[in-house]
Design an enzyme around this catalytic site. Structure first.
Site, PDB file in Angstrom:
ATOM      1  N   LYS A  34       0.546  -1.132   0.322  1.00 53.59           N
ATOM      2  CA  LYS A  34      -0.330   0.448  -0.093  1.00 53.59           C
ATOM      3  C   LYS A  34       0.993   1.249  -0.070  1.00 53.59           C
ATOM      4  O   LYS A  34       0.835   2.259  -0.645  1.00 53.59           O
ATOM      5  CB  LYS A  34      -0.682  -0.360   0.993  1.00 53.59           C
ATOM      6  CG  LYS A  34      -0.325  -0.202   2.844  1.00 53.59           C
ATOM      7  CD  LYS A  34      -1.176   0.593   4.404  1.00 53.59           C
ATOM      8  CE  LYS A  34      -0.048   0.974   4.772  1.00 53.59           C
ATOM      9  NZ  LYS A  34       0.072   1.908   5.081  1.00 53.59           N
ATOM     10  N   THR A  35       2.342   1.074   1.004  1.00 49.76           N
ATOM     11  CA  THR A  35       2.395   2.709   0.908  1.00 49.76           C
ATOM     12  C   THR A  35       3.066   3.036  -0.513  1.00 49.76           C
ATOM     13  O   THR A  35       2.825   4.174  -1.364  1.00 49.76           O
ATOM     14  CB  THR A  35       4.045   2.507   1.735  1.00 49.76           C
ATOM     15  OG1 THR A  35       3.508   1.964   2.807  1.00 49.76           O
ATOM     16  CG2 THR A  35       5.080   3.033   1.440  1.00 49.76           C
ATOM     17  N   ASP A 225      -4.448   8.274   4.830  1.00 52.58           N
ATOM     18  CA  ASP A 225      -3.066   6.373   5.586  1.00 52.58           C
ATOM     19  C   ASP A 225      -4.207   5.836   6.321  1.00 52.58           C
ATOM     20  O   ASP A 225      -4.283   6.174   7.225  1.00 52.58           O
ATOM     21  CB  ASP A 225      -1.129   6.655   4.873  1.00 52.58           C
ATOM     22  CG  ASP A 225      -0.633   6.019   5.245  1.00 52.58           C
ATOM     23  OD1 ASP A 225      -1.815   4.261   4.940  1.00 52.58           O
ATOM     24  OD2 ASP A 225       0.027   5.270   5.118  1.00 52.58           O
ATOM     25  N   GLU A 226      -3.814   4.542   6.511  1.00 52.22           N
ATOM     26  CA  GLU A 226      -4.249   3.874   7.739  1.00 52.22           C
ATOM     27  C   GLU A 226      -6.045   4.372   8.446  1.00 52.22           C
ATOM     28  O   GLU A 226      -5.445   4.543   9.291  1.00 52.22           O
ATOM     29  CB  GLU A 226      -2.565   3.647   9.134  1.00 52.22           C
ATOM     30  CG  GLU A 226      -2.142   3.397   8.668  1.00 52.22           C
ATOM     31  CD  GLU A 226      -2.165   1.766   8.583  1.00 52.22           C
ATOM     32  OE1 GLU A 226      -2.525   1.317   8.579  1.00 52.22           O
ATOM     33  OE2 GLU A 226       0.011   1.183   7.928  1.00 52.22           O
ATOM     34  N   GLN A 256      -6.994  -4.967   9.816  1.00 43.03           N
ATOM     35  CA  GLN A 256      -6.280  -4.186  11.175  1.00 43.03           C
ATOM     36  C   GLN A 256      -6.161  -3.372  11.942  1.00 43.03           C
ATOM     37  O   GLN A 256      -5.565  -2.763  11.963  1.00 43.03           O
ATOM     38  CB  GLN A 256      -4.655  -4.095  10.221  1.00 43.03           C
ATOM     39  CG  GLN A 256      -3.882  -5.388   9.411  1.00 43.03           C
ATOM     40  CD  GLN A 256      -3.112  -4.543   8.530  1.00 43.03           C
ATOM     41  OE1 GLN A 256      -1.944  -4.858   9.079  1.00 43.03           O
ATOM     42  NE2 GLN A 256      -2.844  -4.782   7.539  1.00 43.03           N
ATOM     43  N   ARG A 610       2.964 -10.437  10.506  1.00 38.33           N
ATOM     44  CA  ARG A 610       4.505  -9.764  10.544  1.00 38.33           C
ATOM     45  C   ARG A 610       5.380 -10.497   9.725  1.00 38.33           C
ATOM     46  O   ARG A 610       6.238  -9.902   9.999  1.00 38.33           O
ATOM     47  CB  ARG A 610       4.789  -9.777  12.193  1.00 38.33           C
ATOM     48  CG  ARG A 610       3.648  -8.163  12.494  1.00 38.33           C
ATOM     49  CD  ARG A 610       3.667  -7.059  12.329  1.00 38.33           C
ATOM     50  NE  ARG A 610       1.994  -7.475  11.150  1.00 38.33           N
ATOM     51  CZ  ARG A 610       2.053  -6.735  10.263  1.00 38.33           C
ATOM     52  NH1 ARG A 610       2.138  -5.695   9.449  1.00 38.33           N
ATOM     53  NH2 ARG A 610       0.868  -7.005   9.707  1.00 38.33           N
TER      54      ARG A 610
END
Length: 766
Positions: A34-35, A225-226, A256, A610
């Site tokens: 996504k970044t 973002d997020e 998340q 993770r």
């Protein structure tokens, strides 16, 4: 130009980059890049002629903003510096400084940090003549912060009968007035606190339409973002800013969303399409981070949540190793087994320390792993917090223990003389220090004979402290380390002060002190320690905490220890998720509603994702709590992983067969037995290149609608009962030993289990 900007992107990623007009929601699964999409999309806007000053990109950390800006600069050059990019608080603080005059502030207003806010509240509480043991600054601050994040003003707070009733029930009826006084004092001081940066931006846009209109026209493109971590206040600001052009792009993953305790509202992302009927939704579902086993295992867990956006996360990476379960007899053994496994992984696969992470639910769990890693000479770092023995509350109690043992310890004296508060100020301590120096006497000689000196009003308090230490000293020669420490923690008032603080921070500190007491109890109970005195324990602790500071500086090759909340956004080749026990993970505090449980499950999902190559899960059958050894059940979350992705290590499998013979311990979850049997049959540890399709997670009993635990004293052999997790069964035997009453029950689907009745909740079926 388009081919250049989308080079190396998959189809959904490229679509997200090129879709620039109108509302857009990018649902970005874990490890889906996504970044990269956000940075390429921003670069694409600038390349097609959009003024960088008209782009607003909001993030949750300054680090994330800095990394994205650097990436964009590589593509478009210094033009990227014109983008309005940063955290919500930093961007809106900038706007508030420009528009401060409209709200009655000057542009150089101060921003209070948490300590400033609590200090001001402490002053106000004192001025109002309120008891600061009841109206604790921490508690008052958190209530005010929560109200501001919900956009509830002080006036609305006072006028709301429901809020007032809640405060009255909590015996804090003055909170509303304190809120109002606090706001007035901040304004008078030309200051805003951290929450005001969002609250006042909402007020600014609400009360000054011309100012809102100016920024609506300035920001033609808004990106967040997020997005799943936004609260009500943050969402309303961004929605207002994007109201004219509606070129709003939000990026996030509902799976998340793990920050509800900070005010994050998952409904922002779940209901986004209701706010924008012409919304375009693009799903980034390809995971580039993890193996197929890890991705599919995570999918099998999160599928249990009812409130979620549809997506099918997949990966084209290798199949990878099965997830391994490490079962330990105690939390100390868990630390040893995990550290040993990590050491073997490192040697066998040529990995570095920084390829590993140990993730836990609460900070207090770090101790056992720190101690075991030190014994193996494995360097580590604690993320988001100090080493266990460096935490303030731990150092406070250890200082009491050190001074009890050695009254010449001046540093310990300075730390505890006014802890908890006794009305002994810095000036009094300075006078004692000067007097001792002038007369060439130890500090303790002055303190122990304070009535011989002109100590003023502080004399009584100092004498009380002296008597306390003298009483502690009498125990040292006759009691073991745990008995002394337990008494000191209670009699000093340290434990009570932490217990009375019901904030998240206060609860964490209380748990940490309990964990220290647990470690002392384990030290005393360890048959290898012949000397069980307080002095022997403190010597052990000093060896653990006297780490080589030079090694700490500039050495990044360290195993990472942190809570799962702190791990979000990070990735490691090998991950250990530890403490997977009921009431620990999921947390006992998160079992009050289905919404809370779903958030805990999302937290487990974040932990699983993770891991890149290998994933280990560990749990303990017993764990010290409040100085007593407590039996533990494996977490329900392990049941929820499709068992074909899991295997029990040989060591754990051996322990399993032992525990099945030992009825004093609870047997593990059903899926562990199935996995152990399969592992024993084929010995396989390697998954196929393409794991089998998911056939559904292990079944879980759904309690009856009328389930209510019966009085265990009424339990008798032959009765049919229901357990919330294991289902229906028949009581075979009831007995009592040093651990209390226990029952052997044969469950219809789970087989025979031995349960301690002080922990098990059973419904007797008449």
């Amino acid at each position: 130009m388009f081919e250049d900007i989308t080079k190396g992107l998959n189809e959904p990623q490229a679509q997200a980059v090129l879709h620039t007009e109108g509302p857009l929601m990018i649902i970005a699964g874990a490890g889906s890049g996504k970044t990269r999409v956000l940075t390429q999309r921003t670069a694409h806007l600038i390349r097609k002629g959009v003024d960088p000053f008209s782009i607003l990109l909001l993030t949750f950390t300054n680090k994330a903003a800095g990394e994205m800006r650097a990436r964009i600069e590589k593509v478009v050059g210094t033009d990227a510096r014109g983008i309005w990019m940063g955290t919500f608080h930093s961007v809106f603080a900038k706007i508030l400084r420009f528009e401060a005059k409209a709200m009655g502030y000057t542009s150089d207003f101060s921003i209070y940090d948490t300590d400033d806010s609590k200090s001001l509240l402490k002053t106000i509480i004192k001025e109002r003549g309120l008891d600061d043991k009841i109206y604790k600054p921490n508690v008052v601050f958190n209530r005010i912060s929560g109200a501001k994040n919900r956009l509830v003003s002080a006036e609305a707070y006072i006028a709301d009968p429901i809020i007032q009733a809640d405060d009255a029930a909590a015996r804090l009826p003055e909170i509303g007035r304190l809120y109002k006084l606090y706001v007035d004092r901040c304004f008078k001081a030309n200051a805003m606190d951290f929450d005001d940066l969002l609250y006042n931006t909402n007020v600014l846009f609400r009360d000054f339409p011309a100012i809102l209109n100016k920024y609506q026209h300035r920001y033609k493109y808004v990106m967040v973002d997020e997005f799943q971590d936004t609260n009500v206040s943050q969402y309303l600001i961004t929605r207002k800013l994007a109201a004219i052009h509606e070129n709003i792009c939000v990026v996030g993953d509902d799976a998340q969303s793990i920050y509800a305790f900070r005010g994050a509202n998952i409904q922002n992302i779940l209901n986004f399409e209701k706010d924008y009927p012409d919304l375009t939704t693009i799903r980034l579902e390809q995971n580039y981070r993890s193996t197929k086993v890890i991705v599919e295992a995570a999918n099998s867990v999160i599928a249990r949540n009812k409130r979620q956006l549809r997506k099918e996360v997949f990966t084209e990476n290798e199949g990878g190793n099965l997830i391994e379960v490490i079962k330990a007899g105690s939390d100390v053994e868990e630390g040893r087994l995990v550290s040993t496994s990590l050491f073997e992984e490192k040697l066998n696969h040529g990995l570095s320390n920084n390829d590993f992470a140990i993730l836990y639910r609460t900070n207090s769990q770090s101790r056992a792993f720190e101690e075991s890693l030190r014994k193996l000479n494995i360097k580590y770092r604690i993320v988001g917090g100090l080493s266990f023995y460096q935490r303030r509350e731990i150092k406070d109690l250890l200082a009491y223990l050190r001074f009890t043992l050695n009254q010449s310890d001046e540093e310990a004296f300075k730390r505890i003389i006014n802890l908890p508060k006794r009305g002994i100020g810095d000036q009094t301590i300075a006078k004692i220090t000067v007097t001792a120096a002038e007369q060439g006497l130890p500090l303790w000689d002055i303190v122990a004979n304070i009535q011989q000196y002109n100590a003023g009003r502080s004399g009584v308090a100092i004498e009380g402290f002296s008597d306390l230490i003298k009483s502690f000293k009498l125990l040292v020669d006759t009691k073991d380390a745990y008995e002394v420490a337990s008494h000191v923690a209670k009699a000093s008032g340290v434990l009570k002060e932490l217990y009375d603080d019901k904030t998240v921070e206060g609860l964490s500190r209380y748990e940490n002190v309990q964990e220290l007491l647990n470690s002392i109890k384990q030290f005393v109970d360890n048959p290898e320690n012949e000397d069980k005195s307080l002095g022997a324990f403190l010597q052990t602790v000093s060896l653990l905490t006297n780490a080589d500071q030079e090694d700490e500086d500039g050495d990044n090759d360290r195993v990472t220890l942190m809570t799962i909340h702190q791990a979000k956004g990070l990735e490691y080749k090998v991950v250990y998720i530890v403490g997977l026990e009921e009431d620990l993970f999921p947390s006992q505090m998160m079992l009050q509603s289905s919404e809370d449980l779903e958030e805990e499950r999302r937290l487990f999902y974040v932990a699983i994702t993770r891991a890149e190559k290998r994933l280990y899960l560990s749990y303990a059958e017993t764990r010290y709590q409040y100085g007593r050894l407590k039996p533990c059940e494996p977490s329900r979350f392990m049941d929820e992983i499709d068992e074909k992705y899991v295997r029990v290590s040989r060591q754990a499998a051996r322990r399993m067969s032992e525990s099945q013979r030992n009825t004093d311990r609870p047997t593990p979850a059903a899926f562990l037995r199935n996995v152990a049997n399969r592992a024993a049959q084929n010995g396989g540890s390697q998954a196929s290149k393409t794991p089998p399709t998911r056939s559904g997670a292990a079944s879980t009993h759904v309690p009856s609608s009328d389930f209510k635990a019966s009085d265990p004293r009424k339990l008798a052999s032959g009765q049919r009962v229901e357990h919330q997790k294991f289902g229906f069964g028949v009581v075979k035997l009831i007995s009592t030993d040093q651990n209390g009453a226990k029952a052997v029950i044969h469950f219809d689907t789970q087989g025979e289990k031995t349960l301690l009745l002080s922990f098990a909740k059973l419904r007797i079926i008449e």
